[in-house]
Design an enzyme around this catalytic site. Structure first.
Site, PDB file in Angstrom:
ATOM      1  N   LEU A  83       1.024  -1.565   0.260  1.00 55.75           N
ATOM      2  CA  LEU A  83      -0.046   0.475  -0.289  1.00 55.75           C
ATOM      3  C   LEU A  83       1.318   1.250   0.221  1.00 55.75           C
ATOM      4  CD1 LEU A  83      -2.683  -0.763   2.881  1.00 55.75           C
ATOM      5  CD2 LEU A  83      -2.583  -0.771   0.528  1.00 55.75           C
ATOM      6  N   ASP A  84       0.332   2.279  -0.068  1.00 54.16           N
ATOM      7  CA  ASP A  84       1.508   3.528  -0.166  1.00 54.16           C
ATOM      8  C   ASP A  84       0.769   4.474   1.385  1.00 54.16           C
ATOM      9  OD1 ASP A  84      -1.447   4.532  -0.661  1.00 54.16           O
ATOM     10  OD2 ASP A  84      -0.897   5.234  -2.718  1.00 54.16           O
ATOM     11  N   SER A  85       1.534   5.537   1.441  1.00 57.64           N
ATOM     12  CA  SER A  85       1.561   6.536   2.581  1.00 57.64           C
ATOM     13  C   SER A  85      -0.304   7.037   2.619  1.00 57.64           C
ATOM     14  CB  SER A  85       1.914   7.169   2.650  1.00 57.64           C
ATOM     15  OG  SER A  85       1.903   8.290   2.001  1.00 57.64           O
ATOM     16  N   ARG A 108      -9.183  11.166  -3.482  1.00 59.70           N
ATOM     17  CA  ARG A 108      -7.724  10.898  -3.708  1.00 59.70           C
ATOM     18  C   ARG A 108      -6.854  11.031  -5.299  1.00 59.70           C
ATOM     19  NH1 ARG A 108      -5.674   6.284  -1.528  1.00 59.70           N
ATOM     20  NH2 ARG A 108      -3.223   6.112  -2.632  1.00 59.70           N
TER      21      ARG A 108
END
Lengths: 128, 114
Positions: free
Chosen positions: A83-85, B47
């Protein structure tokens, strides 16, 4: 007229409130509670460690980008799950909602693995 | 060496600022959303706005973008955000706290023997 009707009806109708609200549904949730339960208190919940682990693993597994088979209690979100931050931020927010917590921003930023999240939630006095 | 170290430190600080900004913005999105199902598209849009600038490398540009994002966040911040009930500012904050240990409540008011 209306009040007489109301009194007549109320005199005959008995609604079994207590029976309908029986403890069948709630019983499994309440069995783990300790003796010092005050129902109106602002906080009287106590979590067991394996409950915390189960619920956190459920959250992580249901995250769309995560492969559920890789999730273990020691897994690191970014190193092991790819996953990313920002995904990390989303997971921590999901954990906060699940346990009705409000984690300060700086502390939430430090939580980057399942182990840390479990530790934090388990030791939090307000987790429920 | 010190140049590289200071560069890395600045990058780490920037990453932390972005994470915290995203966290606050996401919480704010949830507060603005009247229903849960309205929150999901809003969160996806947020996002996407963050992901659009994922590959920016220039450190000054990043600084400017973060400052811009923070000012936008402050501009659109919810006046009455959702706060977890027990937390400071929440609806249950300091209400009906647990009695101190050692204090016992007698529910039958001294009629135990009758």
């Amino acid at each position: 007229m209306a009040s007489a009707l109301r009194a007549a009806i109320l005199g005959h109708v008995r609604v079994p409130v207590v029976v309908a609200n029986g403890s069948k549904l709630l019983a499994p949730l309440w069995t783990h509670r300790t003796t010092a339960v005050r129902s109106m208190s602002s906080h009287d919940d106590h979590l067991e460690k394996n409950q915390v682990i189960d619920r956190i693993l459920d959250i992580v597994k249901s995250f769309p980008k995560v492969d559920p088979s890789k999730v273990t209690p020691e897994v690191h979100f970014q190193k092991d799950l790819g996953l990313d931050s920002l995904d990390n931020v989303e997971i921590i927010m999901a954990i906060e909602e699940e346990f009705k917590l409000e984690i300060p921003d700086k502390e939430a930023d430090k939580i980057d693995s399942c182990a840390l999240a479990i530790e934090y939630v388990y030791n939090h006095p307000m987790a429920s | 060496m010190s140049g590289a170290a200071s560069y890395l430190m600045r990058r780490a600080a920037q990453k932390e600022r972005v994470r915290i900004l995203y966290r606050r913005a996401l919480k704010d999105t949830l507060t603005w959303a009247v229903h849960r199902h309205l929150f999901y598209p809003d969160a996806d849009a947020l996002r996407e706005r963050f992901d659009a600038n994922k590959n920016v490398e220039d450190i000054e540009t990043i600084d400017r973008m973060i400052a811009d994002g923070e000012s936008q966040y402050n501009k659109w911040r919810h006046p009455d955000p959702y706060i977890v009930p027990w937390a400071p500012g929440g609806s249950k904050f300091t209400r009906n706290p647990e009695p101190p240990s050692g204090i016992e409540i007698v529910y039958d008011y001294g009629r135990e023997d009758h």
